[in-house]
Write an enzyme that holds these catalytic residues in place. Structure first.
Site, short mmCIF file in Angstrom:
data_model
loop_
_atom_site.label_atom_id
_atom_site.label_comp_id
_atom_site.label_asym_id
_atom_site.label_seq_id
_atom_site.Cartn_x
_atom_site.Cartn_y
_atom_site.Cartn_z
CG ASN A 160 -2.17 -0.90 0.93
OD1 ASN A 160 -3.19 -0.52 0.12
ND2 ASN A 160 -2.18 -1.99 1.38
CE LYS A 211 -0.37 1.34 22.19
NZ LYS A 211 -1.52 0.34 22.34
NE ARG A 222 4.15 -1.76 17.79
CZ ARG A 222 4.66 -2.51 18.63
NH1 ARG A 222 4.33 -2.52 19.84
NH2 ARG A 222 5.27 -3.68 18.16
CG ASN A 245 -6.34 0.77 9.39
OD1 ASN A 245 -5.11 0.56 9.16
ND2 ASN A 245 -7.26 0.16 9.77
CG HIS A 276 -10.36 -3.95 7.96
ND1 HIS A 276 -9.38 -4.37 8.78
CD2 HIS A 276 -11.48 -4.78 7.81
CE1 HIS A 276 -9.96 -5.71 9.08
NE2 HIS A 276 -10.90 -5.78 8.45
C1 GRF Z 1 -3.34 -4.59 3.79
O1 GRF Z 1 -4.04 -5.87 3.51
C2 GRF Z 1 -4.15 -3.75 4.52
O2 GRF Z 1 -5.53 -3.87 4.30
C3 GRF Z 1 -4.03 -4.38 6.05
O3 GRF Z 1 -2.67 -4.77 6.21
C4 GRF Z 1 -2.27 -5.20 4.74
C5 GRF Z 1 -0.89 -4.31 4.47
O4 GRF Z 1 -0.48 -4.78 3.41
N1 GRF Z 1 -4.16 -3.41 7.12
P1 GRF Z 1 0.82 -3.91 2.92
O5 GRF Z 1 2.06 -3.73 3.98
O6 GRF Z 1 0.46 -2.57 2.28
O7 GRF Z 1 1.46 -4.82 1.61
#
Ligand code: GRF
Length: 200
Positions: free
Chosen positions: A13, A64, A90, A106, A108
């Site tokens: 990503n 933390k 985390r 974020n 998901h």
């Molecule tokens: C992705 O599938 C995202 O949705 C989830 O963790 C994964 C991260 O993948 N939260 P990358 O490290 O971006 O390849």
């Protein structure tokens, strides 16, 4: 606008965000990539793209809040206006979330509120749902819970393997996340309680 991406692993990503910026599809300054894992491939991707990286070792901090104080120092130094969590494994404290209220997003790999947690794709697949997808949302105090920015659905075809589904989900993620970041950086997101209005 200066943005930071937090990653713990592969960083596909992150790569999609880097590519979108390079192609001029996203006008953001990716000022910092943060990882809590020194071995994260995401760090290599960032260095290759000449982006400033920082590895913050959670084991070096007693509590933390100390870890997050260090994190905050880096974010302040780079004048970060948006924190993009991309596979960051985390949970951030409520204090941290409050400090950066509506400035953390974020992604998901399922249609929230279904299949929260770190195995969204597999959990949806094993459950036997016919439709799953991807969600980009603001981060609040609860895990995988904040106001939803964008969602894209995906049909699970008859006989589809988990691997094929994963590949399709990731492909969607790599389009949806840069798009959500673009909307944020262009000031096109208006939050009203749980509702996020996309301004034209
Ligand atoms: C992705 O599938 C995202 O949705 C989830 O963790 C994964 C991260 O993948 N939260 P990358 O490290 O971006 O390849």
């Amino acid at each position: 606008m200066n943005i930071a991406v937090f990653c713990s692993g592969n960083g596909t990503n992150l790569q999609a965000i880097i590519n979108a910026i390079k192609k001029g599809k996203l006008a953001a300054d990716l000022a910092l990539v943060v990882s809590d894992n020194s071995q994260a491939y995401a760090l290599k991707r960032a260095r290759r793209a000449k982006i400033k990286t920082v590895f913050i070792d959670p084991a070096q901090f007693r509590v933390k809040s100390d870890f997050e104080a260090k994190l905050t120092e880096y974010l302040m130094a780079e004048r970060i206006s948006l924190i993009v969590l991309a596979g960051f494994m985390r949970i951030l404290s409520s204090e941290f979330v409050m400090k950066f209220r509506n400035k953390i997003i974020n992604i998901h790999p399922a249609l929230l509120p279904s299949f929260k947690g770190s195995h969204g794709i597999k959990d949806a697949f094993d459950y036997g749902v016919k439709v799953t997808g991807v969600t980009v949302h603001f981060v609040d105090e609860k895990m995988d819970h904040g106001p939803i920015i964008l969602q894209q659905a995906l049909k699970i075809e008859e006989g589809q393997t988990l691997e094929a589904l994963e590949a399709k989900i990731h492909k969607i993620e790599h389009k949806l996340y840069p798009e959500a970041i673009r909307l944020f950086t262009e000031g096109k997101l208006e939050i009203n309680g749980r509702k996020v209005k996309i301004l034209s």
